[in-house]
Design an enzyme around this catalytic site. Sequence first.
Site, PDB file in Angstrom:
ATOM      1  N   PHE A   1       0.823  -1.223   0.000  1.00 17.80           N
ATOM      2  CA  PHE A   1       0.000   0.000   0.000  1.00 17.80           C
ATOM      3  C   PHE A   1       0.849   1.262   0.000  1.00 17.80           C
ATOM      4  O   PHE A   1       0.367   2.323  -0.374  1.00 17.80           O
ATOM      5  CB  PHE A   1      -0.966  -0.012   1.194  1.00 17.80           C
ATOM      6  CG  PHE A   1      -0.426   0.581   2.448  1.00 17.80           C
ATOM      7  CD1 PHE A   1       0.344  -0.174   3.324  1.00 17.80           C
ATOM      8  CD2 PHE A   1      -0.675   1.909   2.765  1.00 17.80           C
ATOM      9  CE1 PHE A   1       0.848   0.392   4.492  1.00 17.80           C
ATOM     10  CE2 PHE A   1      -0.174   2.475   3.932  1.00 17.80           C
ATOM     11  CZ  PHE A   1       0.601   1.714   4.798  1.00 17.80           C
ATOM     12  N   LYS A   2       2.097   1.148   0.414  1.00 18.01           N
ATOM     13  CA  LYS A   2       2.928   2.349   0.481  1.00 18.01           C
ATOM     14  C   LYS A   2       3.148   2.963  -0.904  1.00 18.01           C
ATOM     15  O   LYS A   2       3.491   4.137  -1.010  1.00 18.01           O
ATOM     16  CB  LYS A   2       4.250   2.030   1.166  1.00 18.01           C
ATOM     17  CG  LYS A   2       4.043   1.682   2.648  1.00 18.01           C
ATOM     18  CD  LYS A   2       5.353   1.458   3.370  1.00 18.01           C
ATOM     19  CE  LYS A   2       5.136   1.291   4.868  1.00 18.01           C
ATOM     20  NZ  LYS A   2       4.532  -0.007   5.226  1.00 18.01           N
ATOM     21  N   ASP A   3       2.943   2.180  -1.954  1.00 17.99           N
ATOM     22  CA  ASP A   3       3.043   2.741  -3.309  1.00 17.99           C
ATOM     23  C   ASP A   3       2.052   3.880  -3.538  1.00 17.99           C
ATOM     24  O   ASP A   3       2.333   4.797  -4.306  1.00 17.99           O
ATOM     25  CB  ASP A   3       2.765   1.654  -4.360  1.00 17.99           C
ATOM     26  CG  ASP A   3       3.917   0.658  -4.495  1.00 17.99           C
ATOM     27  OD1 ASP A   3       5.086   1.066  -4.345  1.00 17.99           O
ATOM     28  OD2 ASP A   3       3.628  -0.527  -4.758  1.00 17.99           O
TER      29      ASP A   3
END
Length: 473
Positions: free
Chosen positions: A111-113
């Site tokens: 999710f950090k993308d």
Amino acid sequence: MLDSMRYLSTRGGVPATGFREAVLAGLARDGGLLIPATIPDVRDQLDRWAQLSYGELAVEIIRLYSDLPETELTEQITRVCAAFRDPEVTPVKPVGPVHVLELFHGPTLAFKDVALQWLGHLFSYLLAQSGGRLNILAATSGDTGSAAIAGLRGRPHLRIFVMHPHGRVSPTQERQMTTVLDANVHNLALDGSFDDCQRILKALFADLPFKDRHALGAVNSVNWARVLSQIVYYFYAAFRVQRATGARAVQFAVPTGNFGDVLAGWYAARMGLPIRRLILATNENDILARFFRTGDYRRGKVVPTLSPSMDIQVASNFERYLFYRVGSDAAQLRKLMKGFDAHGRLSVPLDEHGRVDELFAAGVGATADTLATIRRYFERHDYLLDPHTAVGVHVAEQHLDPGAPTICLATAHPAKFSAAIRQATGRDAAHHPLLDQLADLPTRCTVLPADTDAVRAFIAQHAGVEGKPQARG
Ligand SMILES: *Cc1c(COP(=O)(O)O)cnc(C)c1O
């Protein structure tokens, strides 16, 4: 300019600053975290926003908190969306009793993308405007490093130095970082633990002359732009699930480490999205779960688990929440944080019903729960949860509410944690072509002792032309 575009420090020790400075500084110079001076109420926009695509919604939300020109912001968001392999960017899928919000369709499958793809475009734009440059320094136990590298690789005006503990991140995560050969990317494998990496990071950021000389910047979740970009998918997912179920309120289950992701949900609720509850889920490193049950925030020892990105005891974003929890009183916040630094604990008074916060429920998904949940969802629902997501789903199942559908944030693709999947299901079930193809690629990485001076010297040598100081938070 809207008041929500001005940023204050939680510790009250610096003058209000603009969006640009808040993003480039990362942390405020008084050691606090930067927060918007006000939180806009968007309740009268909800019906209109419910019709928007992910990208359109991102523009609507981010423009409330930033003074970027609208065409520039739209362009940046269009590029972010194009980097995701799903046309919906963050699709929501009904799975058994919950709805799974898949946040892992970006370049590094976590999710950090969502935030770091945007941060790359945003930094480039801000630096091109000012003619400045930035040297990003990050510490990672796995996911942050690869997502930051994927967002910043090959960008002009920017270099990135990522410290990871040598031999202590998964082989897949290591290859996701070290197979990136762009000249502006420096992977540093430190002979030490993740805590050593974080300690060195803090020491270098606290060395203000060094920080200014090399224009050091941060991409960890204390950077406001990260929290801001994550607010978007709470709205997006709520609208989709409202439409699919006819329900008005929803709740979110969020697997939590540094309290960044769930804090974005808290902002969404404060903006007026009808969130009945935020279900905070931790693994055995349960400082946050304990806090939301008892009001007591007490440092423990970090234990390694199957969900390594949540193996954190002191959550860097918690200070933002705490600031609001003590009535936006910077003096009170400073007192609490000082006590915490000295004694490893702090506490807040409970409300008249004995709760810390009626918006939050909290629970723990331990290793056995994680494995059992992965296995059960695979067998019954033909769906593979990564171990972080499984922690959230396990806790969510204890808080299901017939009046408010539960949306579980899926923070990583299961193939990133294939060893845990094998352990849970007895099968080599989790693969992704993006990861399989990394096996044979060349790598570049520098091994250094876990020593602040060694890292300082490496950065001084590789930071290139002296940067114009950027950090003025
Ligand atoms: C970073 C991460 C988390 C924790 O997110 P926070 O914002 O630190 O709470 C959870 N799951 C995965 C897969 C992550 O990479």
